[in-house]
Design an enzyme around this catalytic site. Sequence first.
Site, PDB file in Angstrom:
ATOM      1  N   GLU A  23       6.398 -30.569 -33.946  1.00 39.45           N
ATOM      2  CA  GLU A  23       5.642 -31.805 -34.097  1.00 39.45           C
ATOM      3  C   GLU A  23       4.737 -31.803 -35.322  1.00 39.45           C
ATOM      4  O   GLU A  23       4.473 -32.845 -35.916  1.00 39.45           O
ATOM      5  CB  GLU A  23       4.816 -32.084 -32.833  1.00 39.45           C
ATOM      6  CG  GLU A  23       5.655 -32.499 -31.615  1.00 39.45           C
ATOM      7  CD  GLU A  23       6.201 -31.313 -30.837  1.00 39.45           C
ATOM      8  OE1 GLU A  23       6.062 -30.163 -31.304  1.00 39.45           O
ATOM      9  OE2 GLU A  23       6.763 -31.541 -29.751  1.00 39.45           O
ATOM     10  N   PHE A  62       1.389 -30.721 -14.920  1.00 36.98           N
ATOM     11  CA  PHE A  62       2.272 -30.058 -15.886  1.00 36.98           C
ATOM     12  C   PHE A  62       2.273 -30.832 -17.206  1.00 36.98           C
ATOM     13  O   PHE A  62       2.461 -32.033 -17.235  1.00 36.98           O
ATOM     14  CB  PHE A  62       3.694 -29.977 -15.313  1.00 36.98           C
ATOM     15  CG  PHE A  62       4.671 -29.351 -16.284  1.00 36.98           C
ATOM     16  CD1 PHE A  62       4.522 -28.020 -16.670  1.00 36.98           C
ATOM     17  CD2 PHE A  62       5.699 -30.097 -16.835  1.00 36.98           C
ATOM     18  CE1 PHE A  62       5.406 -27.453 -17.586  1.00 36.98           C
ATOM     19  CE2 PHE A  62       6.583 -29.530 -17.742  1.00 36.98           C
ATOM     20  CZ  PHE A  62       6.434 -28.209 -18.125  1.00 36.98           C
ATOM     21  N   GLN A  63       2.046 -30.126 -18.265  1.00 35.70           N
ATOM     22  CA  GLN A  63       1.982 -30.681 -19.623  1.00 35.70           C
ATOM     23  C   GLN A  63       0.940 -31.794 -19.768  1.00 35.70           C
ATOM     24  O   GLN A  63       1.106 -32.708 -20.561  1.00 35.70           O
ATOM     25  CB  GLN A  63       3.366 -31.160 -20.100  1.00 35.70           C
ATOM     26  CG  GLN A  63       4.314 -29.979 -20.321  1.00 35.70           C
ATOM     27  CD  GLN A  63       5.590 -30.334 -21.057  1.00 35.70           C
ATOM     28  OE1 GLN A  63       6.069 -31.459 -20.980  1.00 35.70           O
ATOM     29  NE2 GLN A  63       6.163 -29.370 -21.768  1.00 35.70           N
ATOM     30  N   LYS A  71       2.931 -41.962 -18.550  1.00 33.36           N
ATOM     31  CA  LYS A  71       4.351 -42.160 -18.255  1.00 33.36           C
ATOM     32  C   LYS A  71       4.560 -43.392 -17.371  1.00 33.36           C
ATOM     33  O   LYS A  71       5.517 -44.144 -17.555  1.00 33.36           O
ATOM     34  CB  LYS A  71       4.919 -40.904 -17.579  1.00 33.36           C
ATOM     35  CG  LYS A  71       6.438 -40.897 -17.566  1.00 33.36           C
ATOM     36  CD  LYS A  71       7.009 -39.557 -17.141  1.00 33.36           C
ATOM     37  CE  LYS A  71       8.532 -39.585 -17.254  1.00 33.36           C
ATOM     38  NZ  LYS A  71       9.139 -38.294 -16.907  1.00 33.36           N
ATOM     39  N   MET A  75      -3.461 -17.343 -53.738  1.00 31.74           N
ATOM     40  CA  MET A  75      -4.818 -17.810 -54.018  1.00 31.74           C
ATOM     41  C   MET A  75      -5.855 -16.888 -53.382  1.00 31.74           C
ATOM     42  O   MET A  75      -6.890 -16.579 -53.987  1.00 31.74           O
ATOM     43  CB  MET A  75      -4.996 -19.248 -53.522  1.00 31.74           C
ATOM     44  CG  MET A  75      -6.293 -19.892 -53.951  1.00 31.74           C
ATOM     45  SD  MET A  75      -6.470 -19.942 -55.748  1.00 31.74           S
ATOM     46  CE  MET A  75      -5.823 -21.573 -56.118  1.00 31.74           C
TER      47      MET A  75
END
Lengths: 566, 178
Positions: free
Chosen positions: A55, A117-118, A167, A480
């Site tokens: 993502e 969940f999630q 959802k 760097m």
Amino acid sequence: MKEPLKITGAEAILSSLIKENVDTIFGYPGGAIMPIYDKLFDKFHKLKHILVRHEQGAAHAAQAYAMVTGKPGVCFATSGPGATNLITGITNANLDSIPIIFITAQVSSTLLGTDAFQETDMISLSMPVTKWNYQVTKANEIADAIAKAFFFAKTGRPGPVLIDITKDAQNELTEFNYKKIKSIRSYNPKPELKDEDIRTTLLLMQSSKKPLLLAGHGILLANATGQLEAFVNKTKIPVAVTLLGKSAICEDNPYYAGMLGMHGNYAPNVLTNEADLIIAAGMRFDDRVTGDLSRYAKKARIIHIDIDKAELNKNVKADIAIHADIKDFLDEIIPAINYSADKRWLEQFRKLEKIEQEKVIHKECFPENGKIRSGEVINRLSVKTAREAIIVTDVGQNQMMGARYYKYKYPNSLITSGGLGTMGFGLPAAMGAQVGRPDKTVILITGDGGFQMTAQELGTVFQYNLPVKIVIFNNNFLGMVRQWQQLFNNNRYAETNMPTPDFPLIAKAFGIEGAVVKDRAKLDQALDKMLNHNGPHLLEVKIEKEANVFPMIYPGMAVDEIILEP
Amino acid sequence: MKDTYTITAFSENHIGLLNRITIIFTRRHINIESLTVSSTEMKGIHRFTIVVEAEEEQVVKVVNQIEKLTEVLRAEWYLNDDTVYREIALYKIPIDSAIDKNLELVLREFNAHIVDIQNDFVIIENTGHVDDTEKLYDILNPFGILQFVRSGRISISKQKKELSAYLNELPLNEYVKE
């Protein structure tokens, strides 16, 4: 009576996006967002979906897409880990003021707060790094929430917004009637320019012998590059740019004075402290630009124009703080100008440019022996592409070299992570830029460290056959940080040395052509092959291991103490 | 130099906005001394009253950041002298102590009053500055304070046209669609 037509929340989301002229989405499916993807299945003809490999990649790709197209980017991610993986990308967009609409799915509203969940509290998590966010729990809120999201993201100082949609709201039926937002009472995206601001600016210009214009990202965001050019040509005021202001003005312009900041050009940094007037246009005096603030531009009166009031007097106290859209300001002031800067002032820039040319640029771009230097590669790319390409960089030495040695010609032709300095930005951003501008050559300039942070996106490049040209500068160092360790930590290279894999072989595993070049004699051929290749191509360039980026304003130094050589 | 500042902000009544505002203080390591959020005379608009100990420059920047929030209508800051402000304090003391004849004197002196009487305790209310409610606390302490609570500050500016006058000019609808 006939029942009004109802659609699911998921469909309402997609229809809202279509109403906002969205045609491309970067995303990744998952459990909670399944209803949206199910509806997307029927809408692929209108909404192209780019399936990334992580993502974070979607967020960076959407950012680059927004920067090259001028349209807001759109990202989909599922709840929980899908959403949290976006955070770096959201933050990056927030610091660089890029409009992106992030749509994250959420567990059903009945499960909110139960550690389902999630489930993750994405609203709280994204709060400090979004311009606005909102959680939708009912399908009938969707149209207005998305309309607001686009309005906030695009207007004023642009920025990322996030809508978290449960959802059950995705599955619920709703009537759908989409209308764009015209105004919001708590939000004023278009501050009114005052006549007085124009008058005082003209007055200060009139008495200035050494004026300097600092052009920032705001010029590009406001679509004011034409106005900037007209202003500069009319006033003959030297114009320096910030990192994100690069490409706001063509570098051929006779009054172009180079890049500001820590690794910017010599002349504009030194002469910032000589100037008697600084006109800061759509920039925010970042610490990488100002160096030691207490010794910054002390001889100058400062006129600061920005659309974000909170930026005015934040870092540098302005003599005149102008809260306005830079485009309005320039449009208004240009016809009223009756001023031309002294030629001798511009000559001071030219003199210092010559010094930088001799001491730094020539050695970097035209070395005769030793290993390949990154500056010479970029200089050659600039020539070979006739400055027509879009350059995307990662972060670190490769970024500074990419900004310094490509001669930018067109607006928004440098895509880089400015404020956040996100390693790993490069590859996904190059994808997004290529998706947004399939007509352009997109060249990624990255390092061996940054490339490995998001290398999984080669899968996306492969899947959509995005013809990005990937140049990896391999010095087996996090360059760097190593440079700082050399300069300030007595060569103690703590964990900056890393062995690298066979990059062309990795490319090959993804069906992408790859090559490696070590010798200067073969560099041209390798670059030509890459540029002429029809499709993605990865070129690993083995560069000088301990090369440094100079000039440099060491931490704590004033801008005019910029150092040309260690 | 640090001083006490009262920051007033008007906002839409939306979930999460309090969090957005407090983040601005947290990020700059500024402690909020008191915070009061309440509805205004205009439906849907809320007023935040935030008291901080900070330097003026910091306060100005924080107020700018608050006003920048898309759902904040306006934000202002004041020094103590520029506002009239009050806190309410409630003191619960045992009924036996309340019979003490000195209590009446104390209540009169502080303009405090008894707002509730139960079988075994009374509740006294006092309104004033922190100094006042603290002083009363010290005086009531010997009576045996069972419980003490103090509100956050509410404040109204001494300017003739106060920020809230601005509310009257606001559009009635939160947003307008095309």
